[in-house]
Write a protein that holds these residues in place. Structure first.
Motif, PDB file in Angstrom:
ATOM      1  N   ALA A   1       2.572  -4.977   2.552  1.00 28.25           N
ATOM      2  CA  ALA A   1       1.559  -5.713   3.316  1.00 28.25           C
ATOM      3  C   ALA A   1       1.742  -7.217   3.184  1.00 28.25           C
ATOM      4  O   ALA A   1       1.321  -7.966   4.061  1.00 28.25           O
TER       5      ALA A   1
ATOM      6  N   PRO B   1      -3.962 -13.002  12.911  1.00 26.81           N
ATOM      7  CA  PRO B   1      -4.475 -11.851  13.647  1.00 26.81           C
ATOM      8  C   PRO B   1      -4.870 -10.716  12.701  1.00 26.81           C
ATOM      9  O   PRO B   1      -4.444 -10.675  11.548  1.00 26.81           O
ATOM     10  N   SER B   2      -5.680  -9.822  13.217  1.00 27.10           N
ATOM     11  CA  SER B   2      -6.166  -8.694  12.430  1.00 27.10           C
ATOM     12  C   SER B   2      -4.991  -7.864  11.892  1.00 27.10           C
ATOM     13  O   SER B   2      -4.030  -7.610  12.606  1.00 27.10           O
ATOM     14  N   GLY B   3      -5.071  -7.498  10.619  1.00 28.46           N
ATOM     15  CA  GLY B   3      -4.025  -6.669  10.028  1.00 28.46           C
ATOM     16  C   GLY B   3      -2.831  -7.445   9.517  1.00 28.46           C
ATOM     17  O   GLY B   3      -1.841  -6.849   9.099  1.00 28.46           O
ATOM     18  N   CYS B   4      -2.913  -8.784   9.506  1.00 22.79           N
ATOM     19  CA  CYS B   4      -1.754  -9.568   9.093  1.00 22.79           C
ATOM     20  C   CYS B   4      -1.692  -9.737   7.582  1.00 22.79           C
ATOM     21  O   CYS B   4      -0.743 -10.323   7.068  1.00 22.79           O
ATOM     22  N   GLY B   5      -2.705  -9.261   6.857  1.00 20.14           N
ATOM     23  CA  GLY B   5      -2.646  -9.325   5.399  1.00 20.14           C
ATOM     24  C   GLY B   5      -3.552 -10.371   4.773  1.00 20.14           C
ATOM     25  O   GLY B   5      -3.408 -10.683   3.592  1.00 20.14           O
ATOM     26  N   LYS B   6      -4.498 -10.919   5.538  1.00 17.81           N
ATOM     27  CA  LYS B   6      -5.384 -11.951   4.989  1.00 17.81           C
ATOM     28  C   LYS B   6      -6.213 -11.394   3.824  1.00 17.81           C
ATOM     29  O   LYS B   6      -6.275 -11.983   2.749  1.00 17.81           O
ATOM     30  N   SER B   7      -6.847 -10.233   4.065  1.00 20.98           N
ATOM     31  CA  SER B   7      -7.669  -9.644   3.015  1.00 20.98           C
ATOM     32  C   SER B   7      -6.813  -9.290   1.815  1.00 20.98           C
ATOM     33  O   SER B   7      -7.175  -9.552   0.669  1.00 20.98           O
ATOM     34  N   THR B   8      -5.694  -8.683   2.079  1.00 20.46           N
ATOM     35  CA  THR B   8      -4.806  -8.302   0.998  1.00 20.46           C
ATOM     36  C   THR B   8      -4.447  -9.524   0.157  1.00 20.46           C
ATOM     37  O   THR B   8      -4.451  -9.475  -1.068  1.00 20.46           O
TER      38      THR B   8
ATOM     39  N   PHE C   1       0.887  -1.168   0.000  1.00 19.21           N
ATOM     40  CA  PHE C   1       0.000   0.000   0.000  1.00 19.21           C
ATOM     41  C   PHE C   1       0.914   1.204   0.000  1.00 19.21           C
ATOM     42  O   PHE C   1       1.490   1.535   1.036  1.00 19.21           O
TER      43      PHE C   1
ATOM     44  N   LEU D   1      -7.355  -0.464  -5.365  1.00 12.45           N
ATOM     45  CA  LEU D   1      -7.232   0.542  -4.311  1.00 12.45           C
ATOM     46  C   LEU D   1      -6.168   1.561  -4.716  1.00 12.45           C
ATOM     47  O   LEU D   1      -5.227   1.227  -5.423  1.00 12.45           O
TER      48      LEU D   1
HETATM   49  N1  LIG Z   1      -6.481   0.633   1.945  1.00 11.51           N
HETATM   50  C1  LIG Z   1      -5.351   0.487   2.666  1.00 11.51           C
HETATM   51  N2  LIG Z   1      -4.419   1.446   2.637  1.00 11.51           N
HETATM   52  C2  LIG Z   1      -3.274   1.331   3.342  1.00 11.51           C
HETATM   53  N3  LIG Z   1      -2.984   0.288   4.103  1.00 11.51           N
HETATM   54  C3  LIG Z   1      -3.871  -0.712   4.194  1.00 11.51           C
HETATM   55  C4  LIG Z   1      -5.106  -0.660   3.479  1.00 11.51           C
HETATM   56  N4  LIG Z   1      -5.803  -1.782   3.751  1.00 11.51           N
HETATM   57  C5  LIG Z   1      -5.020  -2.507   4.591  1.00 11.51           C
HETATM   58  N5  LIG Z   1      -3.864  -1.864   4.851  1.00 11.51           N
HETATM   59  C6  LIG Z   1      -2.785  -2.357   5.719  1.00 11.51           C
HETATM   60  O1  LIG Z   1      -2.306  -3.552   5.194  1.00 11.51           O
HETATM   61  C7  LIG Z   1      -2.120  -4.503   6.227  1.00 11.51           C
HETATM   62  C8  LIG Z   1      -2.907  -5.762   5.930  1.00 11.51           C
HETATM   63  O2  LIG Z   1      -4.266  -5.454   5.968  1.00 11.51           O
HETATM   64  P1  LIG Z   1      -5.407  -6.515   5.698  1.00 11.51           P
HETATM   65  O3  LIG Z   1      -5.000  -7.328   4.539  1.00 11.51           O
HETATM   66  O4  LIG Z   1      -6.694  -5.795   5.583  1.00 11.51           O
HETATM   67  O5  LIG Z   1      -5.389  -7.354   7.034  1.00 11.51           O
HETATM   68  P2  LIG Z   1      -6.436  -8.443   7.571  1.00 11.51           P
HETATM   69  O6  LIG Z   1      -7.457  -8.673   6.515  1.00 11.51           O
HETATM   70  O7  LIG Z   1      -5.595  -9.618   7.867  1.00 11.51           O
HETATM   71  O8  LIG Z   1      -7.022  -7.875   8.816  1.00 11.51           O
HETATM   72  C9  LIG Z   1      -2.531  -3.846   7.518  1.00 11.51           C
HETATM   73  O9  LIG Z   1      -1.372  -3.462   8.193  1.00 11.51           O
HETATM   74  C10 LIG Z   1      -3.320  -2.658   7.100  1.00 11.51           C
HETATM   75  O10 LIG Z   1      -3.085  -1.579   7.974  1.00 11.51           O
END
Ligand SMILES: Nc1ncnc2c1ncn2[C@@H]1O[C@H](COP(=O)(O)OP(=O)(O)O)[C@@H](O)[C@H]1O
Ligand SMILES: [Mg+2]
Lengths: 355, 283, 253
Positions: free
Chosen positions: C19, C38-45, C14, C57
């Motif tokens: 990420a 854990p939350s923020g570990c990059g699962k969604s990414t 990002f 994005l």
């Molecule tokens: N739109 C975004 N812009 C900047 N950073 C992002 C964005 N979305 C997620 N991040 C960062 O990328 C990392 C991984 O996020 P994410 O994949 O959403 O985590 P998870 O789904 O595991 O909770 C996190 O540190 C988050 O802060």
């Protein structure tokens, strides 16, 4: 080659199969078509590259956005080009001399600049306290149910066309000023020198009043929006210190919203400077600088409105376009300042977004 | 508990009183103007007013039919210019313009919004009338169309941004291309807000006089041609208002009544629909 | 025939912050692979990189290789739109199209791409709604009611139906049940169980019981890195990495 689709139906949703033949035994049936979408479409659909269509659409909206810039650029360019003659002949004297004589082709725009500033400042003096009061009333005092209707009334005031303000100014306001307002002002405030001389009704004072009414809505509605943006805690903090209602408004609301209110006022000034028809109809249209507000005057905009279609010589036309250029430059600066003030508190979003 | 001093209570009383008073003073002109226009105009609203063209001085009984039709046609041209360019640039700002070039466009649109209408009139005169060699309906429509662009643009942007990002993601995730996503999913979700902004922009521009002075120019007779000078309601009101004839003053008030009622009806209708949730508000 | 997913050296950013770091794994076809962490570990990414949604994005970039049926989806000349058509995605918050009826929501993917045969659309919509176990609940109202009028759980199943209608090979689900009540959640889990007969499913979840219930394989992410990926059973009973063990026994995260 591709995974084939065969969607299951939950075993317990029994009636579905009975009602519709197409879902008959979907669970394990191997004899059904696996994909409902014809293969030919599917191949087209899954391989069609949309880059061209995407690019075209993007180009189209970019062109729309560019058109905005081109229009502003063309306005500036045409004003400069068409006023070339006058600029070459008069130079900066155009802004500092007071003779406006189409017959002798001698043009100095100072009276119009003076009239524009005086009428606009007069409008601000009258409109600002009233607008801020109204904005405070709408956001802080009036019952919730009244808010919508008051905002609508203010919006309706803004919707009245300029020419109707002018009509009303000629036939209602000016006579009223002549018979009531001006005698009163001359009697009690004549000593200031601002209110003396013949009482025509129309003149600088009438223009200022009409302009004030016309800029009330914009100052009111933008101040209202910035006041709404002041966080609730600010008010509560003041209340907790035992402030009276008025003190809360003064300390918590007005002080915190002051940058935005200042922007609203400047924006109102920009409107007043550029306002044409109503002013043209009530200001008297005489290119003279007079101390008394009873005297007729001229503004940049009303000068153009009045003379442009009658101007016969090229020099006269060119001088009028230069008047337009001066007007353009002044409003540009004023609006840039106002936008900057408002942007600085709303971070680029339109002010009303933060409400 | 609190012992607020008499002075502070008095100041509080004065301050709140002034605020209420200011509100009443602000509302007064609205009612005064509406009252005057209705009182003076209603008597001259006749069938002839809507069906006849102006009579020469001294003859009674003319109407403003040509001016009403003229205004409608000028507005038509203005809408053809202002709506596509305004909505298009609004789409640009919301969907592609979250960056520096978007900010430049935003700023320019705000600048255009602040340019006095008379200055736009001069420019269109120089660009269209001088080239066509005469005043025209087209030139008037172009001037008003330009004035519509910034309002439509900025409100379109605003309502598009209110459409949740998740809706865009849903569409993109289905393999719907970006342009289709914008046109068939995002814009329809914001359609009511866009319509609101277009109608308010039309209402605002319909009463403009200054930009028409040297473009549409005015006309005592019928004109339905794009390249001929044409009458318009605000122009006609202006011409009659500054004339020395009693009869023409009456016509000016009648014209003002028709103009003001149609504009206010539009604004009230839009706001009513907005508050009923039939149109999503631009505000 | 095999729409499994092979990921090699996948990195995602990002703007300036990374990420995902060098992710490499294989996701087998017709199985459910859960991603936990854990939350923020990059699962969604991570899942958003599998159908090229990440790059939508602002400032988001990707580098690496993701191969599906022999095609590198980040290869030269591959259009992201084409990729997304073969992969269905369900998001954390149900996001039906607000202005469309239930029917149009399901038909949107095909309709907006130019498919207009009414009879076939009817069939696809019915079958997709059946597939998402929503048909019985909406069949009488689907042309009149908007998607937004449904309950949260129904909306999420509508979103699943909408993804099924484009007849994808792979389903990506990003915490599909996290915004739902327990009953809706169990419906969604039943559904996943059924869908895996036809699809390769990748499901993100922060709920380890859910992973244990539905997934064949489970991958554990930590701070943008894949720690390990293994049979779900093994992951929850005998993980090879100390950090996985700490996480699933609740010692952190
Ligand atoms: N739109 C975004 N812009 C900047 N950073 C992002 C964005 N979305 C997620 N991040 C960062 O990328 C990392 C991984 O996020 P994410 O994949 O959403 O985590 P998870 O789904 O595991 O909770 C996190 O540190 C988050 O802060
Ligand atoms: Mg997530």
């Amino acid at each position: 080659m591709r995974a084939q689709i065969k969607l299951p139906v939950k075993q317990d949703s029994a009636p579905a199969g009975a009602e519709s033949p197409s879902s008959n035994g979907t669970g394990a049936a191997a004899d059904k078509p696996l994909s409902l979408v014809p293969a030919a479409f599917k191949i087209k659909f899954q391989t069609k590259n949309n880059a061209f269509a995407d690019g075209t659409f993007r180009t189209l909206v970019i062109l729309c956005a560019l058109s905005v810039m081109v229009i502003v650029g063309l306005i500036a360019f045409e004003l400069v080009r068409q006023s070339h003659l006058s600029m070459a002949k008069f130079g900066f004297k155009f802004l500092s001399t007071s003779i406006w004589d189409p017959v002798a082709e001698n043009f100095g725009a100072l009276p119009a600049i003076y009239g524009t500033l005086v009428s606009s400042l007069l409008a601000l003096v009258l409109a600002v306290p009233l607008s801020l009061g109204t904005a405070l009333f709408i956001t802080e005092i009036c019952p919730r149910r009244l808010r919508g209707i008051l905002s609508l009334l203010v919006e309706l005031l803004a919707a009245i066309p300029s020419v109707i303000y002018g009509l009303w100014g000629i036939f209602f306001l000016a006579p009223l000023l002549r018979t009531e307002g001006q005698p009163f002002l001359a009697r009690y405030f004549g000593w200031t020198g601002l209110f003396e001389g013949p009482k025509y009704g129309i003149g600088m004072l009438a223009a200022g009043i009409i302009l004030a009414i016309m800029i009330l809505p914009i100052i009111t509605s933008i101040s209202r929006e910035v006041m709404l943006a002041v966080p609730r805690q600010q008010r509560e903090a003041a209340l907790a210190l035992g402030a009276t209602r008025w003190e809360v408004l003064r300390i918590a609301v007005l002080r915190n919203a002051r940058a935005g209110i200042f922007g609203a006022i400047i924006l109102g000034l920009g409107r007043a400077i550029g306002e044409t028809m109503a002013v043209t109809m009530v200001i008297g249209n005489r290119p003279e600088i007079a101390r008394s507000l009873f005297a007729p005057g001229y503004t940049l905009a009303s000068m153009i409105a009045n003379e442009f279609s009658e101007a016969t010589s090229d020099m006269h036309l060119s001088a009028l376009v230069e008047v337009g250029l001066v007007l353009f430059a002044i409003t540009l600066i004023v609006n840039a300042i106002a936008q900057f003030m408002i942007w600085s508190i709303t971070r680029g979003m339109p002010a009303r977004n933060i409400a | 508990m609190h012992n607020i001093s008499f002075r502070r209570r008095f100041v509080n009383f004065l301050g709140i009183g002034a605020i209420v008073g200011a509100t009443l003073v602000v509302l007064m002109p609205l009612f005064l103007i509406m009252g005057t226009v209705i009182y003076r105009g209603i008597g001259s609203i006749t069938w002839a007013f809507f069906t006849r063209i102006p009579q020469p001085v001294g003859e009674t009984g003319g109407g403003m039919a040509n001016a009403i039709v003229g205004t409608a046609m000028i507005m038509g041209v203005a809408a053809l210019i202002g709506i596509p360019l305004g909505v298009g640039s609004g789409i640009y700002l919301a969907e592609y313009g979250r960056n520096a070039s978007g900010n430049i466009v935003r700023f320019t649109a705000d600048v255009l919004n602040g340019i006095p209408s008379i200055v736009i009139g001069i420019t269109v005169y120089a660009l269209v009338v001088l080239i066509q060699h005469h005043f025209s309906l087209l030139a008037g429509g172009i001037a008003l169309g330009i004035m519509m662009i910034p309002t439509v643009c900025r409100t379109t942007e605003e309502v598009l941004l209110m459409v949740p990002q998740s809706v865009r993601e849903a569409a993109l995730g289905l393999g719907i291309p970006q342009w289709r996503t914008t046109l068939s999913v995002v814009v329809p979700s914001a359609a009511s807000g866009i319509i609101t902004s277009i109608m308010l922009a039309c209402a605002r521009v319909a009463g403009e006089t200054a930009p028409l002075l040297f473009t549409a120019f005015g006309n005592q007779f019928w004109n339905l041609k794009l390249n001929q000078p044409t009458a318009a309601l605000p122009l006609q009101i202006f011409a009659y208002a500054i004339s020395p004839y009693e009869e023409w003053h009456r016509m000016a008030w009648a014209g003002a009544l028709v103009l003001i009622l149609s504009i206010m009806a539009t604004v009230i209708l839009v706001r009513f629909a907005t508050s009923r949730g039939m149109l999503k508000g631009a505000h | 025939m095999d729409p499994g997913i092979r990921v090699q050296e996948l990195n995602a950013w990002f703007g300036g912050t990374q990420a995902l770091h060098d992710i490499g794994l294989e996701i087998p076809s017709r199985q459910v692979t859960a991603i936990i962490g854990p939350s923020g570990c990059g699962k969604s990414t991570f899942v958003r990189c599998l159908n090229r949604m990440h790059e939508t994005l602002p400032n988001a970039t990707v580098k690496g290789k993701v191969t599906i049926s022999g095609l590198d989806i980040y290869g030269k000349g591959v259009s992201p739109v084409t990729v997304r058509r073969r992969i269905g995605m369900v998001f954390q918050k149900p996001n039906p199209f607000p202005t469309m009826s239930i029917y149009d929501n399901v038909a949107a993917g095909l309709k907006l791409n130019g498919f207009s045969n009414r009879r076939q659309l009817d069939e696809v919509v019915q079958r997709s709604l059946e597939g998402a176990a929503l048909w019985d609940e909406v069949k009488d109202i689907m042309k009149k009611k908007s998607g937004a009028s449904l309950s949260g759980g129904q909306q999420q199943r509508l979103c699943i139906a909408r993804a099924l209608a484009i007849e994808p090979e792979i389903m990506l689900m990003d915490e599909p049940a996290s915004a739902l009540d327990p009953i809706s959640t169990s419906k969604i889990e039943d559904l996943i169980f059924q869908l895996k007969q036809q699809f390769t499913i990748v499901i993100v979840t922060h709920n380890m019981q859910q992973a244990a219930r539905v997934a064949d394989l489970t991958g554990f992410f930590l701070m943008g890195k894949l720690i390990e990926l293994d049979k779900t059973e093994k992951m929850f009973t005998n993980p090879s990495d100390k950090r996985t063990e700490d996480y699933i026994t609740g010692r952190f995260g």
